[in-house]
Design an enzyme around this catalytic site. Sequence first.
Site, mmCIF file in Angstrom:
data_model
loop_
_atom_site.group_PDB
_atom_site.id
_atom_site.type_symbol
_atom_site.label_atom_id
_atom_site.label_comp_id
_atom_site.label_asym_id
_atom_site.label_seq_id
_atom_site.Cartn_x
_atom_site.Cartn_y
_atom_site.Cartn_z
ATOM 1 N N HIS A 357 0.787 -1.235 0.000
ATOM 2 C CA HIS A 357 0.000 0.000 0.000
ATOM 3 C C HIS A 357 0.811 1.273 0.000
ATOM 4 O O HIS A 357 0.246 2.366 -0.043
ATOM 5 C CB HIS A 357 -0.934 0.032 1.214
ATOM 6 C CG HIS A 357 -2.159 -0.784 1.035
ATOM 7 N ND1 HIS A 357 -3.339 -0.261 0.568
ATOM 8 C CD2 HIS A 357 -2.395 -2.093 1.237
ATOM 9 C CE1 HIS A 357 -4.249 -1.214 0.499
ATOM 10 N NE2 HIS A 357 -3.691 -2.341 0.904
ATOM 11 N N LYS A 545 -10.308 13.599 3.914
ATOM 12 C CA LYS A 545 -9.411 12.445 3.959
ATOM 13 C C LYS A 545 -8.587 12.581 5.235
ATOM 14 O O LYS A 545 -8.699 13.596 5.926
ATOM 15 C CB LYS A 545 -8.494 12.421 2.738
ATOM 16 C CG LYS A 545 -7.818 13.797 2.458
ATOM 17 C CD LYS A 545 -6.924 13.774 1.243
ATOM 18 C CE LYS A 545 -7.659 13.796 -0.081
ATOM 19 N NZ LYS A 545 -7.553 12.566 -0.852
ATOM 20 N N ARG A 546 -7.784 11.560 5.575
ATOM 21 C CA ARG A 546 -6.923 11.724 6.737
ATOM 22 C C ARG A 546 -6.013 12.928 6.572
ATOM 23 O O ARG A 546 -5.656 13.304 5.452
ATOM 24 C CB ARG A 546 -6.078 10.460 6.946
ATOM 25 C CG ARG A 546 -6.844 9.335 7.593
ATOM 26 C CD ARG A 546 -7.417 9.714 8.960
ATOM 27 N NE ARG A 546 -6.372 9.794 9.950
ATOM 28 C CZ ARG A 546 -5.994 8.810 10.745
ATOM 29 N NH1 ARG A 546 -6.621 7.640 10.670
ATOM 30 N NH2 ARG A 546 -5.031 8.963 11.621
ATOM 31 N N LYS A 551 -0.631 14.660 1.851
ATOM 32 C CA LYS A 551 -1.912 14.926 1.198
ATOM 33 C C LYS A 551 -2.116 16.429 0.954
ATOM 34 O O LYS A 551 -3.012 16.838 0.233
ATOM 35 C CB LYS A 551 -3.062 14.340 2.022
ATOM 36 C CG LYS A 551 -3.081 12.805 2.027
ATOM 37 C CD LYS A 551 -4.190 12.266 2.923
ATOM 38 C CE LYS A 551 -4.220 10.756 3.023
ATOM 39 N NZ LYS A 551 -4.889 10.100 1.888
ATOM 40 N N THR A 653 -8.834 6.397 -2.809
ATOM 41 C CA THR A 653 -10.149 5.888 -3.198
ATOM 42 C C THR A 653 -11.194 6.991 -3.051
ATOM 43 O O THR A 653 -12.243 6.944 -3.688
ATOM 44 C CB THR A 653 -10.582 4.679 -2.339
ATOM 45 O OG1 THR A 653 -10.376 5.002 -0.958
ATOM 46 C CG2 THR A 653 -9.786 3.436 -2.709
ATOM 47 N N LYS A 657 -14.764 7.999 -5.260
ATOM 48 C CA LYS A 657 -16.105 8.250 -4.715
ATOM 49 C C LYS A 657 -16.649 9.577 -5.243
ATOM 50 O O LYS A 657 -17.818 9.684 -5.611
ATOM 51 C CB LYS A 657 -16.062 8.304 -3.186
ATOM 52 C CG LYS A 657 -15.584 7.030 -2.519
ATOM 53 C CD LYS A 657 -15.292 7.276 -1.022
ATOM 54 C CE LYS A 657 -14.476 6.150 -0.432
ATOM 55 N NZ LYS A 657 -13.870 6.516 0.869
HETATM 56 C C1 LIG Z 1 -12.650 6.733 1.267
HETATM 57 C C2 LIG Z 1 -12.302 7.095 2.646
HETATM 58 C C3 LIG Z 1 -10.979 7.392 2.976
HETATM 59 C C4 LIG Z 1 -9.870 7.408 1.956
HETATM 60 O O1 LIG Z 1 -9.818 8.670 1.335
HETATM 61 P P1 LIG Z 1 -8.561 9.124 0.445
HETATM 62 O O2 LIG Z 1 -9.010 10.420 -0.123
HETATM 63 O O3 LIG Z 1 -8.402 8.076 -0.612
HETATM 64 O O4 LIG Z 1 -7.405 9.245 1.346
HETATM 65 C C5 LIG Z 1 -10.696 7.739 4.280
HETATM 66 N N1 LIG Z 1 -11.654 7.788 5.225
HETATM 67 C C6 LIG Z 1 -12.946 7.506 4.937
HETATM 68 C C7 LIG Z 1 -13.960 7.599 6.020
HETATM 69 C C8 LIG Z 1 -13.317 7.155 3.647
HETATM 70 O O5 LIG Z 1 -14.597 6.877 3.381
#
Ligand SMILES: *Cc1c(COP(=O)(O)O)cnc(C)c1O
Length: 811
Positions: A357, A545-546, A551, A653, A657
Site C-alpha cells: 500500500h 481524507k486523513r 496529502k 479511493t 467516490k
Molecule cells: C474513502 C475514505 C478514505 C480514503 O480517502 P482518500 O481520499 O483516498 O485518502 C478515508 N476515510 C474515509 C472515512 C473514507 O470513506
Amino acid sequence: MTLNKEAIKKDFNKKLMHMFSEDVEDASNFHKYLAFSSLIKEYCSENWFKSNKQYRKNAEKQVYYFSMEFLIGRLLRSNLLNLGIEKESEEALKELGVDLRDLEEEEKDAGLGNGGLGRLAACFLDSMASIGMPGHGCGIRYKYGLFEQKIIDGYQVEIPDNWLKDGNAWEVRKDDKAVIVRFGGKVNPVMKNDRLNFEYKDYDEVLAVPYDMPVIGYHNNTVNTLRLWSAETVESDDELDFSSFNYGDYSKAVQYKSAVESISKVLYPDDSHIQGKILRLKQQYFFVSAGIQSIIRSYLKTGKPINDLYKHVAIHINDTHPSLSVPELMRILLDEKEIEWDEAWNITTKTISYTNHTIMAEALEKWPVDLVKNLFPRIYMIIEEINRRFVEKLCLSYPNESSKITKMAIINNGEIRMANMLIVGGHSVNGVAKLHTEILKSRELSDFYELYPEKFNNKTNGITHRRWLIQANPRLAEFITETIGDRWRKHPKKLIELLKYSKYSSVQDKMDEIKKDNKIKFANTVKSRYGIIIDPESIYDVQVKRLHAYKRQILNLFHIMYLYNKLKENPNLDIFPRTFIFAAKASPSYYLAKDIIKLINTVGKKINNDKSIKNKIKVLFLENYRVSLAEKIIPCADISEQISTASKEASGTGNMKFMMNGAITIATLDGANIEIRDEVGDDNIITFGMSAKEVMELEKNRGYSSSQIYNNDNRIHKIVNQIMSGYLGESSGEFRNIYNHLIEKNDEYFVLKDFDSYVKAQEIVDGLYRDRKKWVEMSITNIAHSGEFSSDNTILKYARQIWNAKKVKIY
Ligand SMILES: *Cc1c(COP(=O)(O)O)cnc(C)c1O
C-alpha cells in the site's frame, strides 16, 4: 429476498415486543434500531447458513482477506439495499410512523479502521459477496475503534470511540469456534516419530473468540462472513474459583486478565506511519494465528488433504500488518501437520498473496528481532530459516553482489522486514494503482522484481458503487436508472451508457437539480449543526481524507489565503463564490497534522467572520470524518481535491467516490488520479503540479529550496508571514511547527513548489464553473466513466489473476 411490507411490519412489532417488551409508540429510536437490525440479521440467517453449507460441501475455493482494519461504517441501509428490501422496509416503517432515516442515525459507525486501507477492505467484502465469490474478512474486534474527533477552540480533541458500549446488532459470538493463541515461552527440539519436532513450553495462552458478521451480497443469495477476533483469558477451573485466591493472587489475576484483553482493546490510530509498539505486534500475531487456525480447521472438515490447501484456500494479506501469516502457516504445517519443509513451503507460498500500500519509508514495517524472538520464539525460528534459505539462494544467483543481498534479506541489522518476507513467502505482490506498481517495480522493489517478475502485478483500487452511489446518492442513482435502465446496478461499467446523454439539456438540467438539492440539504445541516450559513449557489470545494503532510491540506489552505488576500485588496474581485470544506482526523501523536487542523480552523474563523469580503469565500471544517459523514458530503461536492505530492498517494479511493458522484477532480498526477484522467480525458479533469518523475528527481538530486520560493514569491511570502505574525488572531508562536516544516526543513512535500501551478488550475476551475452546461457535461462524463472504478471490477481481477477463485451460486 421476497418480503412484503405487511410481513415486515408484523415481524418488526413482534421483535420489539420480544426484545424490549415495548411497542412502536413506547420504544426509543435506539430500541427500534436494535430491533429492526436484529430482524434484518434474522432475514439473512438462512442464506448465511446455506452459503457456508454449500462452500463446505463442494470444497469451493475460499478467499480470506486478512486485514488489521475494516472500516465498514454503518450497515443498516446497505444490508437492506443488498437484501433487496429497502423500499419495502421504508414503507413498512413509515406506516408504523417510523422514519428509516432516524433509525439509521442511531447506528454507530464501526470505526474499525483508520482510512483508505480499511475502507478498501470493506468495499472488497461488499464486492466479493455481491459478485457471488466465497470471500471472507479476518480481523480484530477492537473494543475501541478510531477515536472520535471533536474540534474545540480550533483544536482536535480525541474522545475514545466506545462503539460497542450498547452492543453490536450485526455480530454473532461463536464460543464454540474459539481457538488458543500462544505467546512467549520456550521451544525445545524433540524427536517425535523419528522426526525432529519442536515442543513449546511455558507460554501464555490467550483465547481468541470469533465474532461473525454477515456480509450480504447484492440481490443474490450469497452471505459471506467477516470474522473478527476478540482476546480473552482462558478460563480454567481454578481461575473460576475466586475464593481460593489470596489478595495478591486476586489482583494478579485481574492484572493478567486486563493484559490479555488489551490485545483487542484498541485500534492504533495511525495512517501511513507505523509505531513499533509491542502491543501492535501482539495484535498482529493474535488475529493471524487465530485466523489461520480456524481456516485450517474448517478446511479439513471438507475431507480434502492438507497438501491441497492452496487449491481450496487463498489467504490475502492487506499490507504487511498480517505478515506473520507466512511463518504461522509454516508453523502449523511443520509442527502440527508434520509436513516436511519443502512441501510446507510450497503450500504456503501458493496460498498467500500480498498487497503493498505504500512506498513511504515511515510506513514500511520492520520489527526488532529481539521482540519477535521473545514474543513468538517458534515463529522467529521459522523466519530465521526462511531467511537463511533465501539468502543462500541469493548468494548463488548474485555471487558478487553483497550489497544487493543485504538489501533483499528478510533479516538485517537486527530487524525483520515484513514486506520482504511476504514477497518471498507468497506468490503474488500487487500495487494499488498503475503508477504505484510501476514505482514498486522500477525503484523500491526493483531487486525483487528482477528476481521474481512473475509475482508482480497491479490491481488498481476500487470502491463499491452500491454504498457510494446507490446508497449515498439515491436520487442520482434513480435518475441514472431512468436514463439508461438499471443494468448498471449489477454491471457498473454500464454507467458508460450515460455518456451519450452528456449533452442532452434535459439530462443536464436534472443532474444539476439533483446536485443542487444535495447541496441545499447539506447547507441546512451545516446551519443547524454549526451555525454557519453557506450558500448552495457557491462552489462546494471539498477535501476530506486523513490529515497528512503528503496529502497537502496546506496547499489547499494556501490557495484559500491567497484568494482572501486578493479579496481584501479588491472586495469587488470577480471570483465565483466558493465554500471550502475540509474534514480530517489527525493521528493523536502527529503534531504537525494537528497544527494544520488548528490552522484551517483559525483561517476559517477569520474569513467566515470578515464581512468585507461579502461572503465570497467560506471555510468549513467538519469534525469527526468517518464513513457516514463521507456518505453525506461527497454527493454534494462540485470539486474533489486530490492534491497529494506526486508519487506519495499509492492510489486513493476518495478520488473515485467523488468522481462517481459527479464532482470534477482537481488533481496531481498521482495514484489513481492518473487513471481517472485516462478514463475521462484531459478535458474532464483539472491537473497541475510536478509529475512523480520530477518529484523523485528533485528528491534525488536535492535540487529544491523552499526558502528560495518563499523569498521570491510575494504571494507565498505574505501568507507565510500572516501565519507567523499573529495576523490570524493567534499568538505568533502558534504555528511555528508549520513554518519550520515549510521553510526551515525545506518543505518535504513541495507545497511551495506546486503553489503557482495549483493557483492557475484553480483559476481554470473558476472559469469552467461559470459555464453551467459545460460543467454539467463534464460531471456526467465523470459519472459515466466511474464504473471502471467499481471494486466489483477490481475483485474480479484479483479473483482471476491472483486467487484463482470462482463465483459460486447459492441456491
Ligand atoms: C474513502 C475514505 C478514505 C480514503 O480517502 P482518500 O481520499 O483516498 O485518502 C478515508 N476515510 C474515509 C472515512 C473514507 O470513506
